[in-house]
Design a protein around this motif. Structure first.
Motif, PDB file in Angstrom:
ATOM      1  N   GLN A 168       0.835  -1.202   0.000  1.00 52.42           N
ATOM      2  CA  GLN A 168       0.000   0.000   0.000  1.00 52.42           C
ATOM      3  C   GLN A 168       0.872   1.255   0.000  1.00 52.42           C
ATOM      4  OE1 GLN A 168      -1.268  -2.802   1.766  1.00 52.42           O
ATOM      5  NE2 GLN A 168      -2.639  -2.920  -0.003  1.00 52.42           N
ATOM      6  N   LYS A 169       1.851   1.279   0.912  1.00 52.66           N
ATOM      7  CA  LYS A 169       2.732   2.461   0.977  1.00 52.66           C
ATOM      8  C   LYS A 169       3.791   2.427  -0.112  1.00 52.66           C
ATOM      9  CE  LYS A 169       2.413   3.301   5.942  1.00 52.66           C
ATOM     10  NZ  LYS A 169       2.915   2.674   7.157  1.00 52.66           N
ATOM     11  N   GLN A 170       3.918   1.306  -0.803  1.00 50.68           N
ATOM     12  CA  GLN A 170       4.940   1.090  -1.840  1.00 50.68           C
ATOM     13  C   GLN A 170       6.345   1.306  -1.279  1.00 50.68           C
ATOM     14  OE1 GLN A 170       2.050   1.902  -5.682  1.00 50.68           O
ATOM     15  NE2 GLN A 170       4.114   2.681  -5.727  1.00 50.68           N
ATOM     16  N   THR A 171       6.607   0.562  -0.207  1.00 48.27           N
ATOM     17  CA  THR A 171       7.934   0.633   0.399  1.00 48.27           C
ATOM     18  C   THR A 171       8.514  -0.774   0.612  1.00 48.27           C
ATOM     19  OG1 THR A 171       6.954   0.663   2.602  1.00 48.27           O
ATOM     20  CG2 THR A 171       7.560   2.805   1.654  1.00 48.27           C
ATOM     21  N   VAL A 172       9.840  -0.798   0.654  1.00 50.84           N
ATOM     22  CA  VAL A 172      10.598  -2.039   0.847  1.00 50.84           C
ATOM     23  C   VAL A 172      11.537  -1.802   2.012  1.00 50.84           C
ATOM     24  CG1 VAL A 172      12.497  -3.360  -0.189  1.00 50.84           C
ATOM     25  CG2 VAL A 172      10.538  -2.737  -1.585  1.00 50.84           C
ATOM     26  N   LEU A 199      13.123   1.793   1.467  1.00 55.20           N
ATOM     27  CA  LEU A 199      13.141   2.432   0.140  1.00 55.20           C
ATOM     28  C   LEU A 199      11.708   2.520  -0.359  1.00 55.20           C
ATOM     29  CD1 LEU A 199      15.869   0.202  -1.598  1.00 55.20           C
ATOM     30  CD2 LEU A 199      16.245   2.370  -0.427  1.00 55.20           C
ATOM     31  N   SER A 200      11.381   3.599  -1.086  1.00 55.77           N
ATOM     32  CA  SER A 200      10.059   3.608  -1.710  1.00 55.77           C
ATOM     33  C   SER A 200      10.214   3.347  -3.201  1.00 55.77           C
ATOM     34  CB  SER A 200       9.317   4.904  -1.441  1.00 55.77           C
ATOM     35  OG  SER A 200      10.182   5.974  -1.638  1.00 55.77           O
ATOM     36  N   TYR A 201       9.167   2.805  -3.786  1.00 47.72           N
ATOM     37  CA  TYR A 201       9.235   2.449  -5.212  1.00 47.72           C
ATOM     38  C   TYR A 201       8.001   2.932  -5.955  1.00 47.72           C
ATOM     39  CZ  TYR A 201       6.079  -1.414  -3.851  1.00 47.72           C
ATOM     40  OH  TYR A 201       5.029  -2.160  -3.361  1.00 47.72           O
ATOM     41  N   ASP A 202       8.179   3.121  -7.271  1.00 46.49           N
ATOM     42  CA  ASP A 202       7.018   3.317  -8.145  1.00 46.49           C
ATOM     43  C   ASP A 202       6.509   1.967  -8.618  1.00 46.49           C
ATOM     44  OD1 ASP A 202       6.903   6.256  -8.285  1.00 46.49           O
ATOM     45  OD2 ASP A 202       8.920   6.033  -9.122  1.00 46.49           O
ATOM     46  N   ILE A 232      -2.599  -9.931  -7.564  1.00 49.13           N
ATOM     47  CA  ILE A 232      -3.015  -9.668  -6.173  1.00 49.13           C
ATOM     48  C   ILE A 232      -2.663  -8.236  -5.754  1.00 49.13           C
ATOM     49  CG2 ILE A 232      -2.710 -10.387  -3.758  1.00 49.13           C
ATOM     50  CD1 ILE A 232      -2.184 -13.249  -4.839  1.00 49.13           C
ATOM     51  N   HIS A 233      -1.426  -7.804  -6.033  1.00 49.01           N
ATOM     52  CA  HIS A 233      -1.011  -6.449  -5.648  1.00 49.01           C
ATOM     53  C   HIS A 233      -0.584  -5.643  -6.873  1.00 49.01           C
ATOM     54  CE1 HIS A 233      -1.304  -6.974  -1.389  1.00 49.01           C
ATOM     55  NE2 HIS A 233      -0.436  -7.961  -1.355  1.00 49.01           N
ATOM     56  N   LYS A 234      -1.195  -4.478  -7.031  1.00 49.24           N
ATOM     57  CA  LYS A 234      -0.835  -3.586  -8.140  1.00 49.24           C
ATOM     58  C   LYS A 234       0.586  -3.051  -7.982  1.00 49.24           C
ATOM     59  CE  LYS A 234      -3.068  -0.165 -10.466  1.00 49.24           C
ATOM     60  NZ  LYS A 234      -2.828  -0.755 -11.773  1.00 49.24           N
TER      61      LYS A 234
END
Ligand SMILES: Cc1cc2nc3c(=O)[nH]c(=O)nc-3n(C[C@H](O)[C@H](O)[C@H](O)COP(=O)(O)OP(=O)(O)OC[C@H]3O[C@@H](n4cnc5c(N)ncnc54)[C@H](O)[C@@H]3O)c2cc1C
Length: 433
Positions: free
Chosen positions: A122-126, A134-137, A319-321
């Protein structure tokens, strides 16, 4: 696309033409040039520096050099499973199948040697093991496989230290090689071959040939027994023909229904209970049932099969966009779980990610696979296939690809052994070069 085509066979050229080579024109048609545009720039995080992940990072950068690409892989070097059976056979050294990430770094890819521990879709983070986030697109997940240790009694992850699976290359490869070297002449090498689906369908059977090659040369009174957890296997007729012609009666294969079914393993006494009865062996190569690499389940990308459902055209998770799964971890219809498939999927998914980042339509590319298997260092067989997407599903392209002929001459088998080594050089150069 700048594939080095000078040294490739006609067959390989056709395969490449069917997959990657078609991509740049498709990208151009969609209005996205190979250099990309500012509009397409962003941060792509790729997890796993194996075949899928390394090829993905390289092709993302190639299709759009302005993208920020981070490749996360805990190991400083990567040891390929392809070629690891040759190490067990005693005629290839580990350094010949070990690759570095130097080329990726030179290409401007940020290579981070850490483990990914948590992903927040959801937050697009690793999150990395060292604590950094790290955040990702877009996130690409290519973690390979892990093992299901709860299927057979008597085994667990720790017992792999005495019964090596050698199904992730590295220390496990050396352990199995050394046990084989220490085995007495006249001993029994027992392989428990895994049920479907698993990585590299011909892998266990190529290994049998390589073990037989070593035994024939050094310990000719020995025997190989395969207790299989299925009733048939890839290139079966070709393998069996080759085993008999090259090794006589040394190898016995037992199908699941004819006694292969494994009940339990007594690790300390190197004894197994199977449909076949009790078998005492000198070396046991237990290759466990498999699932997608642990991280995939942790992120919630897997279904009940233990692998990850994906859009068959783009490899985006269903499952996850914004998360793409490639390689052994994904469910890709009839495509086998192989390094070649992972590389092909990486190119297709990379093109689709670049297009998506640029707000363009997705494309449907053809994917390819080739698997060569040595039976002796001078005798090889192969299978090749091309895949299309029809009605949202990956399907075989009829009439494309095929397998080596039965009853071929020794010259043909030797030629294929040369192609095997050529294939290894070209694919590893494509992925890590
Ligand atoms: C004996 C054997 C022989 C084979 N021979 C062939 C062959 O001849 N031809 C062929 O095409 N294929 C062959 N294969 C299959 C091939 O090795 C695999 O299909 C291929 O490695 C799959 O690529 P992948 O990217 O999915 O996974 P991998 O190559 O396994 O890469 C996964 C990577 O992800 C990393 N990783 C996992 N979890 C994390 C995490 N949480 N954070 C960061 N990184 C992580 C791992 O360290 C690993 O480097 C063979 C396999 C075996 C076992």
């Amino acid at each position: 696309m700048t594939h080095s085509i000078q040294n490739l066979s006609r067959r390989r050229l056709i395969q490449l033409a069917a997959a990657g080579v078609a991509l740049p024109s498709a990208l151009a048609l969609n209005g996205c040039s190979a250099t990309g545009s500012r509009k397409g720039a962003g941060h792509i995080v790729v997890v796993g520096g194996g075949f899928g992940g390394s090829a993905m990072a390289k092709y993302l950068k190639r299709y759009n050099p302005e993208l920020n690409v981070t490749l996360i892989e805990p190991n400083q070097t990567y040891v390929t499973c392809p070629g690891s059976n040759w190490v067990i056979g005693g005629f290839t050294e580990m350094q010949e199948i070990t690759h570095t990430y130097e080329a990726a770094k030179k290409r401007g890819i940020d290579v981070v040697h850490e483990m990914v521990t948590v992903v927040d879709p959801q937050k697009q983070t690793v999150k990395l093991a060292g604590g950094k986030t790290l955040s990702y697109d877009k996130l690409v997940v290519s973690p390979g496989i892990d093992f299901k240790w709860d299927v057979h009694e008597g085994v667990n992850a720790d017992t792999a230290n005495s019964l090596p699976h050698a199904y992730k290359a590295g220390d496990q490869t050396l352990l199995l090689r050394d046990q084989l070297r220490a085995m007495k002449n006249g001993g029994t090498f027992l392989m428990i071959a895994p049920p479907n689906p698993f990585r590299c369908p011909p892998g266990p059977y190529e290994r049998v040939g390589m073990v037989a090659h070593y035994l024939k040369t050094h310990k000719p009174k020995s025997k190989i027994l395969i207790l299989d957890q299925k009733n048939n296997f890839s290139k079966q007729g070709l393998f069996m023909e080759g085993w008999e012609s090259q090794y006589g009666q040394m190898i016995e294969w037992v199908s699941l229904d004819d006694g292969g079914k494994l009940h339990s393993i007594d690790v300390a006494n190197k004894t197994v209970e199977a449909g076949y009865g009790e078998v005492k062996a000198d070396v046991i190569n237990y290759i466990p049932p498999q699932k997608a690499g642990e991280l995939a389940a942790k992120i919630g990308l897997t279904n009940e099969s233990g692998f990850c459902p994906v859009n068959q055209q783009t490899f985006e998770s269903t499952i996850h966009k914004n998360i793409y799964v490639i390689g052994d971890a994904c469910i890709a219809g009839p495509m086998p779980k192989s390094g070649h498939s992972a590389t092909s999927q990486a190119k297709t998914a990379a093109a689709n990610i670049v297009l998506a980042m640029a707000g363009q339509e997705t494309l449907s590319a053809k994917n390819v696979n080739t698997c060569y298997s040595l039976i002796t260092p001078d005798y090889a067989i192969s299978v090749a296939a091309v895949y299309d997407v029809v009605d949202g599903k990956i399907v075989d392209v009829k009439g494309a690809g095929g397998v080596s002929p039965m009853r071929a001459t020794p010259q043909v088998r030797k030629m294929e052994a040369n192609y095997t080594r050529g294939w290894y050089r070209s694919i590893t150069d494509e992925v890590w070069g």
